[in-house]
Design an enzyme around this catalytic site. Structure first.
Site, short mmCIF file in Angstrom:
data_model
loop_
_atom_site.label_atom_id
_atom_site.label_comp_id
_atom_site.label_asym_id
_atom_site.label_seq_id
_atom_site.Cartn_x
_atom_site.Cartn_y
_atom_site.Cartn_z
CE LYS A 123 -2.58 1.26 3.79
NZ LYS A 123 -1.97 2.55 4.17
CD GLU A 125 0.25 7.35 4.11
OE1 GLU A 125 0.53 8.56 4.12
OE2 GLU A 125 0.19 6.66 5.15
CD GLU A 192 -6.38 7.28 8.01
OE1 GLU A 192 -5.65 6.56 7.30
OE2 GLU A 192 -6.16 7.53 9.20
O1 KIV Z 1 -1.13 2.17 8.89
C1 KIV Z 1 -2.31 1.77 8.96
O2 KIV Z 1 -2.67 1.00 9.83
C2 KIV Z 1 -3.24 2.24 7.94
C3 KIV Z 1 -4.70 1.97 8.13
C4 KIV Z 1 -5.25 2.48 9.36
C5 KIV Z 1 -5.50 2.32 6.94
O3 KIV Z 1 -2.84 2.83 6.99
#
Ligand code: KIV
Length: 274
Positions: A123, A125, A192
């Site tokens: 993931k 950002e 978010e």
């Molecule tokens: O770092 C994390 O846990 C996250 C989630 C809360 C979406 O990015």
């Protein structure tokens, strides 16, 4: 169809399964995990996606933000979680400065996460700004989730944890970012702390599933930090968290009882000895 089918059967969750869940209106349940025992319990309980979030910097390491977390730390926690999980798809957060300097570095670091941890994807950002990196990463066969709205790695730029996408200009940019991530090949997007109406508009406009945290009920799935829903972190009460257990109290009670038994020479007894 509602969520029940996701908990039955050993079917391994993949990007295909996640895509089908949006089509079938089968909500995606996602939680964070950073350790073996928790990840195992989450998997047994039917969580579809387990996120090794860089929130571990705050929850596990006690930092004020996610900024200090390193690649080596993410890899350590991701390996442990992957080892525990049979069914859920494990996604690993790319930590701050593992992909911001340039796309090549981000691409190589994403590859490193995949090679060293056995996770199912990463993931990042960001939206339009990281579209090229997402494209390169997906082209190499690495599933990518994007993350928009209150992106914690930009917390110092935002100046606090207040909701994003509240002004028309910012809402417009978040929408454009979501479209850019879909075009670049991301298989899902975390939204978010944005208004529910904006999350709904995005969810209805793109084909890939949205996963909300503080983004209302219209997202295709929900994600929360595991220690928040289990009531381990008693000092954190934002309105988007629902507590499903009060483990802090349970742990304190259990540990106090143990301490008392040791002090009073009631533990161990004969049956507990060799
Ligand atoms: O770092 C994390 O846990 C996250 C989630 C809360 C979406 O990015």
């Amino acid at each position: 169809m509602k969520n029940s089918s996701t908990t039955s059967g050993p079917k391994k969750v993949t990007t295909k399964v996640i895509a089908a869940m949006k089509k079938e209106k089968n909500r995606i349940a996602c939680l964070t995990a950073y350790d073996y025992i928790t990840a195992r319990l989450l998997d047994q309980a039917g969580v579809d996606l387990i996120l090794v979030g860089d929130s571990l910097g705050m929850v596990f390491q006690g930092h004020e933000t996610t900024i200090p977390v390193t690649m080596d730390e993410m890899i350590y926690h991701a390996k442990v979680v992957v080892r525990a999980v049979d069914r859920a798809m494990v996604i690993v957060d790319m930590p701050f400065m593992s992909y911001q300097a340039n796309d090549e570095e981000g691409f190589r670091n994403a590859g490193r996460i995949m090679k060293e941890t056995g996770a199912g994807g990463v993931k990042f950002e960001g939206g339009e700004r990281i579209a090229n990196l997402v494209r390169m990463t997906v082209r190499a066969g690495i599933p990518v989730i994007g993350h928009l709205g209150l992106t914690p790695q930009s917390i110092h730029q935002f100046g606090g944890f207040t909701p994003r996408g509240v002004t028309p200009a910012e809402a417009k940019q978040i929408f454009k970012d979501a479209v850019a991530l879909e075009k670049a090949g991301a298989f899902s997007i975390v939204l978010e702390k944005i208004p529910a109406s904006l999350a709904e508009k995005i969810t209805k406009s793109i084909k890939i599933p949205t996963i909300g945290i503080g983004a209302g009920m219209h997202c295709d799935g929900q994600v929360l930090v595991v220690s928040d829903i289990l009531g381990l972190n008693e000092d954190f009460h934002p309105r988007f968290i629902r507590r499903y257990a009060r483990l802090a109290e349970t742990i304190r009670q259990g540990v106090s009882a143990y301490v008392k038994d040791v002090k009073e020479e009631k533990f161990p007894n004969k049956k507990e000895s060799y």
